[in-house]
Write an enzyme that holds these catalytic residues in place. Structure first.
Site, PDB file in Angstrom:
ATOM      1  N   LYS A 149       0.808  -1.232   0.000  1.00 40.84           N
ATOM      2  CA  LYS A 149       0.000   0.000   0.000  1.00 40.84           C
ATOM      3  C   LYS A 149       0.837   1.277   0.000  1.00 40.84           C
ATOM      4  CE  LYS A 149      -4.218  -1.800   2.131  1.00 40.84           C
ATOM      5  NZ  LYS A 149      -5.229  -1.606   3.173  1.00 40.84           N
ATOM      6  N   ASP A 154     -10.196   2.871   1.780  1.00 49.29           N
ATOM      7  CA  ASP A 154     -10.433   2.213   3.081  1.00 49.29           C
ATOM      8  C   ASP A 154     -11.318   3.092   3.975  1.00 49.29           C
ATOM      9  OD1 ASP A 154      -9.126  -0.256   2.880  1.00 49.29           O
ATOM     10  OD2 ASP A 154      -7.180   0.597   3.394  1.00 49.29           O
TER      11      ASP A 154
HETATM   12  P1  NDP Z   1      -1.763  -3.039  10.898  1.00 48.25           P
HETATM   13  O1  NDP Z   1      -0.841  -4.183  11.122  1.00 48.25           O
HETATM   14  O2  NDP Z   1      -1.303  -1.864  10.106  1.00 48.25           O
HETATM   15  O3  NDP Z   1      -2.236  -2.476  12.338  1.00 48.25           O
HETATM   16  C1  NDP Z   1      -2.682  -3.364  13.353  1.00 48.25           C
HETATM   17  C2  NDP Z   1      -3.210  -2.556  14.538  1.00 48.25           C
HETATM   18  O4  NDP Z   1      -3.740  -3.471  15.490  1.00 48.25           O
HETATM   19  C3  NDP Z   1      -2.124  -1.764  15.266  1.00 48.25           C
HETATM   20  O5  NDP Z   1      -2.688  -0.591  15.818  1.00 48.25           O
HETATM   21  C4  NDP Z   1      -1.721  -2.741  16.382  1.00 48.25           C
HETATM   22  O6  NDP Z   1      -1.171  -2.104  17.514  1.00 48.25           O
HETATM   23  C5  NDP Z   1      -3.086  -3.293  16.739  1.00 48.25           C
HETATM   24  N1  NDP Z   1      -3.011  -4.576  17.428  1.00 48.25           N
HETATM   25  C6  NDP Z   1      -2.816  -5.804  16.897  1.00 48.25           C
HETATM   26  N2  NDP Z   1      -2.846  -6.748  17.839  1.00 48.25           N
HETATM   27  C7  NDP Z   1      -3.055  -6.096  19.017  1.00 48.25           C
HETATM   28  C8  NDP Z   1      -3.193  -6.519  20.362  1.00 48.25           C
HETATM   29  N3  NDP Z   1      -3.127  -7.812  20.705  1.00 48.25           N
HETATM   30  N4  NDP Z   1      -3.432  -5.591  21.327  1.00 48.25           N
HETATM   31  C9  NDP Z   1      -3.518  -4.266  21.005  1.00 48.25           C
HETATM   32  N5  NDP Z   1      -3.389  -3.803  19.749  1.00 48.25           N
HETATM   33  C10 NDP Z   1      -3.168  -4.701  18.759  1.00 48.25           C
HETATM   34  O7  NDP Z   1      -3.066  -3.670  10.263  1.00 48.25           O
HETATM   35  P2  NDP Z   1      -4.212  -2.938   9.403  1.00 48.25           P
HETATM   36  O8  NDP Z   1      -4.481  -1.610  10.015  1.00 48.25           O
HETATM   37  O9  NDP Z   1      -3.880  -3.024   7.967  1.00 48.25           O
HETATM   38  O10 NDP Z   1      -5.448  -3.912   9.649  1.00 48.25           O
HETATM   39  C11 NDP Z   1      -6.127  -3.913  10.887  1.00 48.25           C
HETATM   40  C12 NDP Z   1      -7.429  -4.669  10.710  1.00 48.25           C
HETATM   41  O11 NDP Z   1      -8.253  -3.964   9.791  1.00 48.25           O
HETATM   42  C13 NDP Z   1      -7.255  -6.092  10.138  1.00 48.25           C
HETATM   43  O12 NDP Z   1      -8.111  -6.947  10.867  1.00 48.25           O
HETATM   44  C14 NDP Z   1      -7.739  -5.966   8.713  1.00 48.25           C
HETATM   45  O13 NDP Z   1      -8.301  -7.141   8.242  1.00 48.25           O
HETATM   46  C15 NDP Z   1      -8.806  -4.893   8.880  1.00 48.25           C
HETATM   47  N6  NDP Z   1      -9.126  -4.181   7.652  1.00 48.25           N
HETATM   48  C16 NDP Z   1     -10.427  -4.155   7.270  1.00 48.25           C
HETATM   49  C17 NDP Z   1     -10.801  -3.530   6.135  1.00 48.25           C
HETATM   50  C18 NDP Z   1     -12.248  -3.543   5.750  1.00 48.25           C
HETATM   51  O14 NDP Z   1     -12.559  -3.147   4.629  1.00 48.25           O
HETATM   52  N7  NDP Z   1     -13.152  -3.955   6.620  1.00 48.25           N
HETATM   53  C19 NDP Z   1      -9.830  -2.820   5.274  1.00 48.25           C
HETATM   54  C20 NDP Z   1      -8.470  -2.855   5.790  1.00 48.25           C
HETATM   55  C21 NDP Z   1      -8.147  -3.527   6.937  1.00 48.25           C
HETATM   56  P3  NDP Z   1       0.443  -1.852  17.618  1.00 48.25           P
HETATM   57  O15 NDP Z   1       0.703  -0.652  16.740  1.00 48.25           O
HETATM   58  O16 NDP Z   1       0.596  -1.567  19.063  1.00 48.25           O
HETATM   59  O17 NDP Z   1       1.108  -3.114  17.136  1.00 48.25           O
END
Ligand code: NDP
Length: 294
Positions: free
Chosen positions: A71, A107
């Protein structure tokens, strides 16, 4: 009229990409609209992305979606980036205008479209609690800021990431957006109108995971939204509904960004119900989960 057997192509490029269900929705839409278009799901490793975009140009591909890990990297190969995608710092959709490839980000726009049309909530003036600071959070927060949300409180586990996102969005949108580190249970307050889980907590296969938030003090009028779409029914949304709160699932965001993509690529109105049904069916079949929009 002479026969025309030539299909128009759209594709999603990513790695891994095999579990991305967008193609099911777009192929159903093309068929319903009577278009001889194909949506291909193509695995592209990071070191072949430049070649892949050259291929997109050579094949006259009408549009692409980008998913992990492309992306941000794709931006350097495009001819133009939309203002919103520039603010977000990532492109998930590319459309063609003649020979030019233009990067967009649908998004956050998909989330907002779902918020307005599926949940009936106008983001202007809303106080938002945003869980997460990854790619999805950044896109949703940027569009909420541009749409006039009154405030956005970003809560994230890794402070550096959260602080960087808040600093970027404050600078680019001028919005009232603040950061707090996520330590222990985050209480949802009476003044939070919209709570968005933009983390991957609850994503398959960890389907029992739930963000550490306490909904007991939530305003009864608040809406709880989840970006996780696999499964559509997350423990967070279940917990919110048990408290009588309104919810919006991640399928809404996914379908609505698909609708925006379809319309950008084809110039036609998207057959939304067909797209919703196709996506809900494939995800529910894959996870055994019920869906709010099935
Ligand atoms: P990223 O890897 O960029 O970000 C993940 C986020 O989740 C970070 O803020 C991370 O925190 C947090 N996180 C993950 N595990 C934990 C945990 N155990 N406790 C606390 N915080 C946690 O992923 P994306 O933003 O790309 O995707 C996130 C979600 O969005 C996914 O499930 C994806 O499928 C969904 N999504 C849905 C879309 C839709 O159209 N519905 C479109 C795009 C994405 P930290 O920074 O602290 O690691």
């Amino acid at each position: 009229m002479p026969a025309n057997y030539q299909a128009e192509l759209v594709a999603v490029l990513g790695q891994p990409v095999a579990e991305n269900p967008t193609g099911v929705m777009q192929e159903a839409a093309f068929a319903a609209a009577g278009l001889n278009w194909r949506y291909l799901t193509i695995e592209v490793p990071p070191e072949r992305l430049a070649d892949a975009i050259t291929g997109v140009r050579a094949f006259g591909v009408r549009g692409i979606n980008l998913t992990i890990p492309h992306k941000v990297a794709v931006m350097q190969y495009l001819d133009e980036i939309s203002p919103e995608a520039a603010i977000i710092g990532a492109v998930n959709t590319v459309r063609r205008e003649g020979d030019r490839l233009i990067g967009e980000n649908t998004d956050g726009k998909g989330f907002l479209r779902g918020l307005r049309l599926d949940a009936g909530v106008e983001p202007k003036g809303k106080r938002v609690l945003m869980l997460g600071a990854g790619g999805a959070a950044r896109a949703v927060a940027a569009e909420l800021a541009l749409a006039g949300a009154a405030s956005i409180a970003v809560v994230n586990r890794m402070p550096d990431r959260g602080q960087a996102m808040v600093a970027d969005l404050r600078r680019s949108t001028g919005a009232n957006i603040t950061f707090e580190p996520w330590r222990g249970t985050r209480r949802v307050g009476e003044s939070d109108d919209l709570i968005v889980n933009a983390t991957s907590i609850g994503l398959f296969p960890d389907v029992d995971a739930i963000p550490d938030v306490d909904l007991s003090g939530a305003n009864p009028e608040a809406l709880v939204a989840d970006v996780v779409f696999n499964p559509p029914e997350t423990p967070l949304l279940r917990a919110a509904r048990q408290r009588g709160l309104r919810t919006l699932d991640g399928l809404s965001m996914l379908v609505n960004q698909g609708v925006i993509g379809f319309e950008l690529w084809t110039g036609r109105k998207a057959p939304e119900q067909v797209m919703k049904r196709a996506l809900a069916e494939t995800l529910c079949a894959a996870t055994g989960s019920p869906s709010a929009i099935a």
